[in-house]
Design an enzyme around this catalytic site. Structure first.
Site, PDB file in Angstrom:
ATOM      1  N   LYS A 117       0.810  -1.219   0.000  1.00  0.00           N
ATOM      2  CA  LYS A 117       0.000   0.000   0.000  1.00  0.00           C
ATOM      3  C   LYS A 117       0.839   1.264   0.000  1.00  0.00           C
ATOM      4  O   LYS A 117       0.454   2.282  -0.582  1.00  0.00           O
ATOM      5  CB  LYS A 117      -0.948  -0.012   1.200  1.00  0.00           C
ATOM      6  N   GLY A 165      -8.055  -7.275   3.602  1.00  0.00           N
ATOM      7  CA  GLY A 165      -9.072  -7.957   4.391  1.00  0.00           C
ATOM      8  C   GLY A 165      -9.291  -7.367   5.764  1.00  0.00           C
ATOM      9  O   GLY A 165      -9.893  -7.998   6.635  1.00  0.00           O
ATOM     10  N   HIS A 209     -17.677   2.502  -0.723  1.00  0.00           N
ATOM     11  CA  HIS A 209     -16.558   1.777  -1.338  1.00  0.00           C
ATOM     12  C   HIS A 209     -16.960   1.513  -2.789  1.00  0.00           C
ATOM     13  O   HIS A 209     -17.821   0.688  -3.069  1.00  0.00           O
ATOM     14  CB  HIS A 209     -16.336   0.459  -0.586  1.00  0.00           C
ATOM     15  N   GLU A 289      -6.872   1.165  -3.070  1.00  0.00           N
ATOM     16  CA  GLU A 289      -5.908   0.138  -3.450  1.00  0.00           C
ATOM     17  C   GLU A 289      -6.280  -0.390  -4.828  1.00  0.00           C
ATOM     18  O   GLU A 289      -7.331  -0.050  -5.374  1.00  0.00           O
ATOM     19  CB  GLU A 289      -5.883  -1.010  -2.436  1.00  0.00           C
ATOM     20  N   ARG A 293      -6.140  -8.692 -10.038  1.00  0.00           N
ATOM     21  CA  ARG A 293      -6.732  -9.994 -10.367  1.00  0.00           C
ATOM     22  C   ARG A 293      -8.198  -9.778 -10.720  1.00  0.00           C
ATOM     23  O   ARG A 293      -8.710  -8.656 -10.666  1.00  0.00           O
ATOM     24  CB  ARG A 293      -6.640 -10.936  -9.165  1.00  0.00           C
ATOM     25  N   ARG A 339     -23.404 -12.698  -1.997  1.00  0.00           N
ATOM     26  CA  ARG A 339     -22.503 -13.819  -1.735  1.00  0.00           C
ATOM     27  C   ARG A 339     -23.182 -14.781  -0.764  1.00  0.00           C
ATOM     28  O   ARG A 339     -23.337 -14.479   0.430  1.00  0.00           O
ATOM     29  CB  ARG A 339     -21.180 -13.331  -1.146  1.00  0.00           C
TER      30      ARG A 339
END
Length: 449
Positions: A117, A165, A209, A289, A293, A339
């Site tokens: 970071k 995380g 976010h 960030e 991927r 999810r």
């Protein structure tokens, strides 16, 4: 074409999802699996499968040499890492290249830069990407952080420079609490990531976010595919994602998208990546960030753009160039992803076991990316994700109505799942109106106790 076969170095729903596209493109697919996953769907789906060890991830999915050995045994030409596991391991990417394998992902040096970071933020500041005011220097002395915090102003966030995380992260409201927060964050970061390096940032209160999907080819052509709102989170883990962001405007999307493209270009990025931002209530946004991927939530982008992101990943890895420009990207309707985890919907404790009855929903605008089936025994060793329910509608109202119906249809019996939680959430007025921030779900759950 550089390769004719693809080994998927992952498990569960993402392994199945990658194989579906690979097979549709005519590639031979190869699965790897642990002893605990011998009956998993991705194993049955692959053209060839190799057992790489016992259940613990350190002895199977996280062992680079076992993955490379499986690739050599099966004659694989490329490796797709999915997400998690080795997907952001630059050493693994380099080992693939050294073995003559195509790594379907970014260049290793880009992974290194964005994996730290502090370095990532320094690069973004140099590239003119909006960043949260803070300290990201090499001097890691406590006194340096204390001085920087007094200049930034409280509240501040202490963050681990490596990993993610939410580990190694502390919110500090008062100067007197900062030394202990630094100590705890550094200790947690060392244990989790093997590095105690920290950064300091001004705390942006009650932000959303919002992340932007980017794509780049070998020649440096870079575009964005719009944004996803991932603000419904628990302990910094995303729970619901949607596209587009409910409060997005065309002007803000253009600015945020341009910043994301600048971020990718600043590190000569290749392939699919996600640039994450904090969006304040005042409309100002700041680089958070970059995930180097494919993201778990990539299907919502696919639903509103009609673009298969794995297809594009494979095509670019095989030497292809972007066959679309920014002006070619259009957005159709609204998509939301839930999810579905094998967890107690109240305590969030893992709930492994055998699924005695499984009935996913279907119909127009409905997609379920799953790695289970009726009779499947969910092992206790891995992530608790059963699958992802993705719903698309012509607009957000239609999408929410369709989501309610799908959650009512979705049945996973004998184990506990988060489906009841989502049934409650879709009835909440704040969720219905798209009025939430990254702290909303934690407060909702606290009020339910």
């Amino acid at each position: 074409m550089r390769f004719t076969s693809i080994l998927v170095a992952n498990r569960g729903e993402i392994a199945v999802r990658v194989m579906r596209t690979a097979k549709a493109l005519g590639y031979r697919t190869i699965a790897v699996y642990s002893e605990a996953d011998a009956e998993a769907p991705h194993v049955a789906m692959a053209d060839e499968a190799v057992c790489i060890g016992p259940a613990p991830v350190a002895q199977s999915y996280l062992d680079p040499q076992k993955i490379l050995d499986a690739a050599a045994r099966t004659g694989a030409g490329a490796i797709h890492p999915g997400y998690g596991f080795l997907s952001e391991n630059s050493g693994f990417a380099r080992a693939c290249e050294a073995a003559g394998l195509t790594f379907i992902g970014p260049r290793p040096d880009a992974v290194d830069i964005m994996g730290n970071k502090a370095e990532a933020k320094r690069r973004m500041i140099s590239a003119g990407v909006p960043c949260v005011p803070g300290y990201e220097g090499e001097d890691q002395a406590d006194d340096t952080f204390i001085k920087a915090a007094s200049e930034i102003g409280f509240p501040v966030m202490v963050k681990a420079a490596a990993g993610g995380g939410g580990r190694g992260m502390r919110l500090v409201d008062d100067a007197g609490d900062l030394p202990e927060a630094i100590r705890l964050a550094r200790s947690e970061a060392e244990n989790a990531f093997g590095s105690g390096e920290l950064i300091l940032e001004k705390a942006i209160m009650r932000p959303r976010h919002v992340e932007v999907q980017v794509f780049a080819d070998e020649a440096g052509n870079t575009i964005h595919l719009g944004e996803r709102d991932c603000s419904v989170q628990r302990r910094h883990q995303k729970v619901i994602e949607e596209a587009p962001c409910p409060v997005m405007t065309d002007e803000l999307r253009a600015k945020m998208g341009a910043a994301a493209v600048d971020a990718a270009k600043a590190i000569s990025y290749r392939g699919a990546g996600t640039v994450e931002f904090l969006l304040g209530a005042d409309g100002e946004f700041y680089f958070l960030e970059m995930n180097t991927r494919l993201q778990v939530e990539h299907p919502v982008t696919e639903m509103i753009t009609g673009i298969d992101l794995v297809n594009e990943q494979i095509r670019i890895a095989a030497g292809g160039s972007l066959d679309m420009t920014q002006d070619d990207i259009t957005f159709d309707g609204h998509a939301i992803e839930c999810r579905i985890n094998a967890e107690d919907p109240q305590t969030f404790a893992p709930s492994p076991g055998t699924i005695t009855y499984y009935h996913p929903p279907g119909g127009l605008g409905v997609r379920v990316d799953s790695g289970v089936y009726q009779g499947y025994k969910i092992p206790p060793y891995y992530d608790s994700l059963i699958g992802k329910l993705i719903v698309h509608g012509r607009n957000r109202v239609e999408c929410m109505m369709r989501l309610r119906r799908c959650l009512d249809e979705f049945v996973v019996d004998e184990i506990k799942s988060t489906i009841p939680l989502f049934r409650n959430l879709v009835e909440n007025q704040d969720i219905a109106n798209g009025q939430y921030d990254i702290h909303w779900l934690e407060q909702y759950l606290a009020n339910k106790k």
